[in-house]
Write a protein that holds these residues in place. Structure first.
Motif, PDB file in Angstrom:
ATOM      1  N   ILE A  72       0.840  -1.196   0.000  1.00 30.91           N
ATOM      2  CA  ILE A  72       0.000   0.000   0.000  1.00 30.91           C
ATOM      3  C   ILE A  72       0.876   1.247   0.000  1.00 30.91           C
ATOM      4  O   ILE A  72       0.637   2.194  -0.752  1.00 30.91           O
ATOM      5  N   TYR A  73       1.906   1.252   0.845  1.00 32.45           N
ATOM      6  CA  TYR A  73       2.818   2.399   0.932  1.00 32.45           C
ATOM      7  C   TYR A  73       3.434   2.687  -0.432  1.00 32.45           C
ATOM      8  O   TYR A  73       3.485   3.845  -0.858  1.00 32.45           O
ATOM      9  N   ILE A  74       3.888   1.658  -1.108  1.00 35.93           N
ATOM     10  CA  ILE A  74       4.518   1.846  -2.416  1.00 35.93           C
ATOM     11  C   ILE A  74       3.511   2.397  -3.417  1.00 35.93           C
ATOM     12  O   ILE A  74       3.791   3.337  -4.162  1.00 35.93           O
ATOM     13  N   GLY A  75       2.305   1.829  -3.447  1.00 35.96           N
ATOM     14  CA  GLY A  75       1.273   2.319  -4.363  1.00 35.96           C
ATOM     15  C   GLY A  75       0.910   3.772  -4.107  1.00 35.96           C
ATOM     16  O   GLY A  75       0.831   4.579  -5.031  1.00 35.96           O
ATOM     17  N   VAL A  76       0.727   4.119  -2.838  1.00 36.53           N
ATOM     18  CA  VAL A  76       0.377   5.502  -2.482  1.00 36.53           C
ATOM     19  C   VAL A  76       1.533   6.447  -2.790  1.00 36.53           C
ATOM     20  O   VAL A  76       1.331   7.543  -3.314  1.00 36.53           O
ATOM     21  N   SER A  77       2.742   6.007  -2.490  1.00 30.71           N
ATOM     22  CA  SER A  77       3.911   6.850  -2.742  1.00 30.71           C
ATOM     23  C   SER A  77       4.063   7.150  -4.235  1.00 30.71           C
ATOM     24  O   SER A  77       4.345   8.286  -4.621  1.00 30.71           O
ATOM     25  N   LEU A  78       3.870   6.149  -5.067  1.00 29.64           N
ATOM     26  CA  LEU A  78       4.002   6.367  -6.509  1.00 29.64           C
ATOM     27  C   LEU A  78       2.846   7.188  -7.076  1.00 29.64           C
ATOM     28  O   LEU A  78       3.043   8.042  -7.940  1.00 29.64           O
ATOM     29  N   ALA A  79       1.632   6.958  -6.584  1.00 27.12           N
ATOM     30  CA  ALA A  79       0.471   7.663  -7.119  1.00 27.12           C
ATOM     31  C   ALA A  79       0.380   9.104  -6.609  1.00 27.12           C
ATOM     32  O   ALA A  79      -0.025   9.996  -7.349  1.00 27.12           O
ATOM     33  N   PHE A  80       0.755   9.331  -5.351  1.00 25.56           N
ATOM     34  CA  PHE A  80       0.596  10.649  -4.742  1.00 25.56           C
ATOM     35  C   PHE A  80       1.917  11.381  -4.549  1.00 25.56           C
ATOM     36  O   PHE A  80       1.917  12.528  -4.087  1.00 25.56           O
ATOM     37  N   GLY A  81       3.044  10.737  -4.855  1.00 25.34           N
ATOM     38  CA  GLY A  81       4.353  11.320  -4.574  1.00 25.34           C
ATOM     39  C   GLY A  81       4.576  12.687  -5.183  1.00 25.34           C
ATOM     40  O   GLY A  81       5.004  13.618  -4.497  1.00 25.34           O
ATOM     41  N   LYS A  82       4.292  12.838  -6.453  1.00 25.24           N
ATOM     42  CA  LYS A  82       4.497  14.121  -7.134  1.00 25.24           C
ATOM     43  C   LYS A  82       3.639  15.214  -6.497  1.00 25.24           C
ATOM     44  O   LYS A  82       4.094  16.337  -6.288  1.00 25.24           O
ATOM     45  N   GLN A  83       2.422  14.869  -6.156  1.00 26.14           N
ATOM     46  CA  GLN A  83       1.507  15.815  -5.526  1.00 26.14           C
ATOM     47  C   GLN A  83       2.011  16.193  -4.129  1.00 26.14           C
ATOM     48  O   GLN A  83       1.950  17.359  -3.742  1.00 26.14           O
ATOM     49  N   MET A  84       2.534  15.224  -3.364  1.00 26.45           N
ATOM     50  CA  MET A  84       3.053  15.520  -2.025  1.00 26.45           C
ATOM     51  C   MET A  84       4.292  16.411  -2.111  1.00 26.45           C
ATOM     52  O   MET A  84       4.471  17.312  -1.288  1.00 26.45           O
ATOM     53  N   ILE A  85       5.133  16.170  -3.111  1.00 26.47           N
ATOM     54  CA  ILE A  85       6.329  16.992  -3.291  1.00 26.47           C
ATOM     55  C   ILE A  85       5.933  18.422  -3.660  1.00 26.47           C
ATOM     56  O   ILE A  85       6.488  19.384  -3.138  1.00 26.47           O
ATOM     57  N   ALA A  86       4.955  18.560  -4.547  1.00 21.28           N
ATOM     58  CA  ALA A  86       4.483  19.903  -4.928  1.00 21.28           C
ATOM     59  C   ALA A  86       3.888  20.624  -3.716  1.00 21.28           C
ATOM     60  O   ALA A  86       4.108  21.823  -3.530  1.00 21.28           O
ATOM     61  N   TRP A  87       3.162  19.896  -2.886  1.00 22.68           N
ATOM     62  CA  TRP A  87       2.602  20.492  -1.678  1.00 22.68           C
ATOM     63  C   TRP A  87       3.727  20.962  -0.747  1.00 22.68           C
ATOM     64  O   TRP A  87       3.683  22.087  -0.243  1.00 22.68           O
ATOM     65  N   ALA A  88       4.730  20.096  -0.528  1.00 25.23           N
ATOM     66  CA  ALA A  88       5.855  20.455   0.341  1.00 25.23           C
ATOM     67  C   ALA A  88       6.610  21.655  -0.218  1.00 25.23           C
ATOM     68  O   ALA A  88       7.023  22.552   0.528  1.00 25.23           O
ATOM     69  N   ASP A  89       6.778  21.702  -1.531  1.00 25.59           N
ATOM     70  CA  ASP A  89       7.456  22.822  -2.186  1.00 25.59           C
ATOM     71  C   ASP A  89       6.683  24.121  -1.924  1.00 25.59           C
ATOM     72  O   ASP A  89       7.270  25.147  -1.566  1.00 25.59           O
ATOM     73  N   GLY A  90       5.377  24.079  -2.094  1.00 28.64           N
ATOM     74  CA  GLY A  90       4.547  25.260  -1.862  1.00 28.64           C
ATOM     75  C   GLY A  90       4.586  25.718  -0.410  1.00 28.64           C
ATOM     76  O   GLY A  90       4.687  26.916  -0.125  1.00 28.64           O
ATOM     77  N   MET A  91       4.546  24.768   0.521  1.00 26.75           N
ATOM     78  CA  MET A  91       4.613  25.107   1.942  1.00 26.75           C
ATOM     79  C   MET A  91       5.974  25.720   2.292  1.00 26.75           C
ATOM     80  O   MET A  91       6.042  26.696   3.045  1.00 26.75           O
ATOM     81  N   TYR A  92       7.048  25.165   1.748  1.00 24.69           N
ATOM     82  CA  TYR A  92       8.388  25.695   2.015  1.00 24.69           C
ATOM     83  C   TYR A  92       8.502  27.130   1.495  1.00 24.69           C
ATOM     84  O   TYR A  92       8.979  28.018   2.198  1.00 24.69           O
ATOM     85  N   ARG A  93       8.061  27.332   0.265  1.00 22.74           N
ATOM     86  CA  ARG A  93       8.137  28.679  -0.320  1.00 22.74           C
ATOM     87  C   ARG A  93       7.266  29.668   0.453  1.00 22.74           C
ATOM     88  O   ARG A  93       7.645  30.818   0.646  1.00 22.74           O
ATOM     89  N   ARG A  94       6.120  29.195   0.912  1.00 23.63           N
ATOM     90  CA  ARG A  94       5.188  30.085   1.597  1.00 23.63           C
ATOM     91  C   ARG A  94       5.642  30.421   3.018  1.00 23.63           C
ATOM     92  O   ARG A  94       5.626  31.588   3.413  1.00 23.63           O
ATOM     93  N   PHE A  95       6.056  29.412   3.784  1.00 26.49           N
ATOM     94  CA  PHE A  95       6.342  29.643   5.200  1.00 26.49           C
ATOM     95  C   PHE A  95       7.815  29.916   5.499  1.00 26.49           C
ATOM     96  O   PHE A  95       8.115  30.641   6.437  1.00 26.49           O
ATOM     97  N   ILE A  96       8.735  29.357   4.734  1.00 27.12           N
ATOM     98  CA  ILE A  96      10.159  29.570   4.989  1.00 27.12           C
ATOM     99  C   ILE A  96      10.668  30.777   4.194  1.00 27.12           C
ATOM    100  O   ILE A  96      11.328  31.659   4.733  1.00 27.12           O
TER     101      ILE A  96
END
Length: 175
Positions: A72-96
Motif C-alpha cells: 500500500i505504501y509503495i502504491g500511495v507513494s508512486l500515485a501521490f508522490g508528485k503531488q506531495m512533493i508539490a505540496w511540500a514545495d509550496g509550503m516551504y516557499r510560503r512559510f520559509i
C-alpha cells in the motif's frame, strides 16, 4: 515489531528527509538540479522497501499486515508522490521563504475526483504488488493476511469513490 514494519517507518522518514533536504538545497543553496535529485530519491526508497519485503517473505515469513502495508505504501507513494512533493514545495516557499504562492483554483468536486483517480492508481499499483506476492508465495495460509489487506483496501476505495463522486453529483452551493 517486524523487519517490514520498521522498514515502512524508516522509508516514510527517509521520504520526508529527502524532500526537505531537496527543498533546502534547491532554495537555500540555489542548487536546483541537486535539489531535484534529492527529491527524486523517493522511488528509490520504494524499491528498497519492496526488496526488503520480498526478502522477508522469501525467508519463509508468514505474510502479515505489515507486508500488505508495504505494498500500500509503495502504491500511495508512486500515485501521490508528485503531488506531495508539490505540496511540500509550496509550503516551504510560503512559510520559509515568505513568498506569495498562487494556488490553483479548482472546484471541490474536481479536486475530490482527482484524489479518487490517484487512489485508484495507488490501488492498482499496490494491488498488483499484493497479487504478485500472493502468487509468488503460492500458499493460501501464508498469504491470507495479504488477501484480507487487498479486500479491506478495496472496500476503502469504494467508500472513497462514493464520497468523492458525491461532490460531483451534489455540488456545493456558491456563497
Amino acid at each position: 515489531m517486524q523487519l517490514v514494519a520498521w522498514a515502512i517507518v524508516c522509508c516514510e522518514i527517509l521520504f520526508w528527509v529527502f524532500i526537505v533536504a531537496g527543498l533546502i538545497v534547491r532554495y537555500g543553496f540555489r542548487r536546483e538540479k541537486l535539489g531535484f535529485r534529492l527529491m527524486a530519491m523517493s522511488p528509490v526508497i520504494d524499491i528498497v522497501l519492496l526488496v526488503l519485503t520480498v526478502f522477508d517473505l522469501s525467508r519463509g515469513s508468514t505474510a502479515t499486515i505489515a507486508h500488505g502495508l508495504a505494498a500500500i505504501y509503495i502504491g500511495v507513494s508512486l500515485a501521490f508522490g508528485k503531488q506531495m512533493i508539490a505540496w511540500a514545495d509550496g509550503m516551504y516557499r510560503r512559510f520559509i521563504l515568505r513568498e506569495q504562492v498562487s494556488r490553483e483554483r479548482i472546484s471541490k468536486a474536481r479536486k475530490e475526483r482527482n484524489g479518487f483517480y490517484r487512489h485508484v492508481l495507488a490501488f492498482l499499483i499496490g494491488g498488483a504488488l499484493l497479487g504478485a506476492m500472493i502468487l509468488w508465495l503460492g500458499d493460501a495460509k501464508q498469504t491470507e493476511s495479504l488477501l484480507r489487506t487487498l479486500q479491506l483496501w478495496g472496500l476503502v476505495l469504494v467508500i472513497d469513490g462514493v464520497i468523492s463522486m458525491s461532490y460531483t453529483v451534489f455540488p456545493a452551493r456558491s456563497k
